[in-house]
Write an enzyme that holds these catalytic residues in place. Structure first.
Site, PDB file in Angstrom:
ATOM      1  N   SER A  21       0.847  -1.190   0.000  1.00  0.00           N
ATOM      2  CA  SER A  21       0.000   0.000   0.000  1.00  0.00           C
ATOM      3  C   SER A  21       0.882   1.239   0.000  1.00  0.00           C
ATOM      4  O   SER A  21       2.060   1.159  -0.367  1.00  0.00           O
ATOM      5  CB  SER A  21      -0.943  -0.030   1.205  1.00  0.00           C
ATOM      6  OG  SER A  21      -1.955   0.935   1.066  1.00  0.00           O
ATOM      7  N   ASN A  22       0.361   2.374   0.388  1.00  0.00           N
ATOM      8  CA  ASN A  22       1.143   3.611   0.386  1.00  0.00           C
ATOM      9  C   ASN A  22       0.681   4.511   1.522  1.00  0.00           C
ATOM     10  O   ASN A  22      -0.231   4.170   2.263  1.00  0.00           O
ATOM     11  CB  ASN A  22       1.022   4.300  -0.984  1.00  0.00           C
ATOM     12  CG  ASN A  22      -0.417   4.660  -1.292  1.00  0.00           C
ATOM     13  OD1 ASN A  22      -1.011   5.514  -0.658  1.00  0.00           O
ATOM     14  ND2 ASN A  22      -1.002   3.968  -2.263  1.00  0.00           N
ATOM     15  N   ARG A  23       1.308   5.679   1.651  1.00  0.00           N
ATOM     16  CA  ARG A  23       1.102   6.518   2.838  1.00  0.00           C
ATOM     17  C   ARG A  23      -0.095   7.466   2.750  1.00  0.00           C
ATOM     18  O   ARG A  23      -0.283   8.306   3.623  1.00  0.00           O
ATOM     19  CB  ARG A  23       2.378   7.331   3.105  1.00  0.00           C
ATOM     20  CG  ARG A  23       3.542   6.449   3.564  1.00  0.00           C
ATOM     21  CD  ARG A  23       4.812   7.250   3.684  1.00  0.00           C
ATOM     22  NE  ARG A  23       4.634   8.463   4.467  1.00  0.00           N
ATOM     23  CZ  ARG A  23       5.439   9.516   4.429  1.00  0.00           C
ATOM     24  NH1 ARG A  23       6.470   9.511   3.594  1.00  0.00           N
ATOM     25  NH2 ARG A  23       5.238  10.557   5.187  1.00  0.00           N
ATOM     26  N   ALA A  88      -4.821   7.434  -4.088  1.00  0.00           N
ATOM     27  CA  ALA A  88      -3.442   7.016  -4.352  1.00  0.00           C
ATOM     28  C   ALA A  88      -3.503   5.538  -4.735  1.00  0.00           C
ATOM     29  O   ALA A  88      -3.402   4.644  -3.894  1.00  0.00           O
ATOM     30  CB  ALA A  88      -2.590   7.227  -3.112  1.00  0.00           C
TER      31      ALA A  88
END
Ligand code: CTP
Length: 214
Positions: A21-23, A88
């Site tokens: 995943s991402n921030r 995102a």
């Protein structure tokens, strides 16, 4: 008007207990959804996992992976006048999901990844969307040039760009400063809370929508 907003990060599964995943916190997208609803519009928020409460007066469709976000957007975008893609979305996903939890063995582990569908980038060509299309660009360098390239490549009417390498703005922060990249001009919105910025962005998007439909 009917407005679609995508938000938050996607999660791409590796095995039953792990994902890539991402921030992204989803804050900017949720604030934009709330601001459109506040202005009296019907909002569908398609969102990956976040720690946020669903804004009042917003229809909510939770999704998980880039593929499931793609499917949700494909299903609903036809009745929208404006679509704002703040999510995102993972650009790559594991080629195969291990059916059981991966066990530790060799010193190195290589994951093979494949491209996900570009939801924003295919909104015009695959879904036939002809409303006002707004994308986001989170960049670490050449902010305006990269955002302008995305505007053209993805058929957007506006790309909202922010520099995620600057401390104190973007990702997990409650503040942001953004560049509005239109086909024929660029504007800068200085540092503000994501809440205040969302109201400015919604105003700009509504003005753009009206100006391109006159
Ligand atoms: N986006 C999307 N689907 C994807 C990837 C991105 O809808 N699979 C949308 C995002 O929601 C955002 C915009 O596209 O509005 C910008 O995404 P970004 O990842 O920055 O664009 P890329 O084309 O992947 O460019 P880069 O090479 O910078 O990663």
């Amino acid at each position: 008007m009917n407005i679609l907003v995508t938000a938050g990060p996607t999660r791409e599964p590796i095995d039953p207990v792990r994902f890539i995943s991402n921030r992204s916190s989803g804050k900017m997208g949720y604030e934009i959804a709330a601001a459109f609803a506040h202005a009296g519009h019907a909002v569908l928020l398609v969102s990956g996992h976040t720690a946020l409460d669903v804004p009042d007066g917003v229809d909510f469709l939770p999704v998980d992976t880039a593929a499931s976000m793609h499917e949700a957007v494909a299903h609903h975008i036809g009745r929208m006048q404006i679509a704002v893609f703040t999510a995102a979305v993972a650009d790559y996903t594991p080629l195969a999901v291990a059916p059981e939890k991966l066990k530790k063995s060799a010193d190195t582990l290589t994951l093979e990844l494949v491209k996900t569908p570009d939801i924003l980038g295919t909104a015009r060509s695959s879904f036939g969307f002809d409303g006002t299309l707004v994308g986001f660009a989170a960049e670490t360098e050449n902010l305006e040039a990269n955002a302008r390239a995305k505007l053209t490549r993805k058929g957007c009417d506006l790309v909202i760009a922010n520099d995620v390498s600057k401390p104190g703005i973007g990702f997990d922060s409650n503040h942001n400063e953004v560049m509005l990249v239109y086909p024929e001009r660029t504007e800068f919105l200085p540092l503000a809370s994501k809440h205040d910025l969302a109201h400015q962005l919604v105003q700009a998007i509504l003005e753009l929508h009206l100006s391109t439909r006159m």
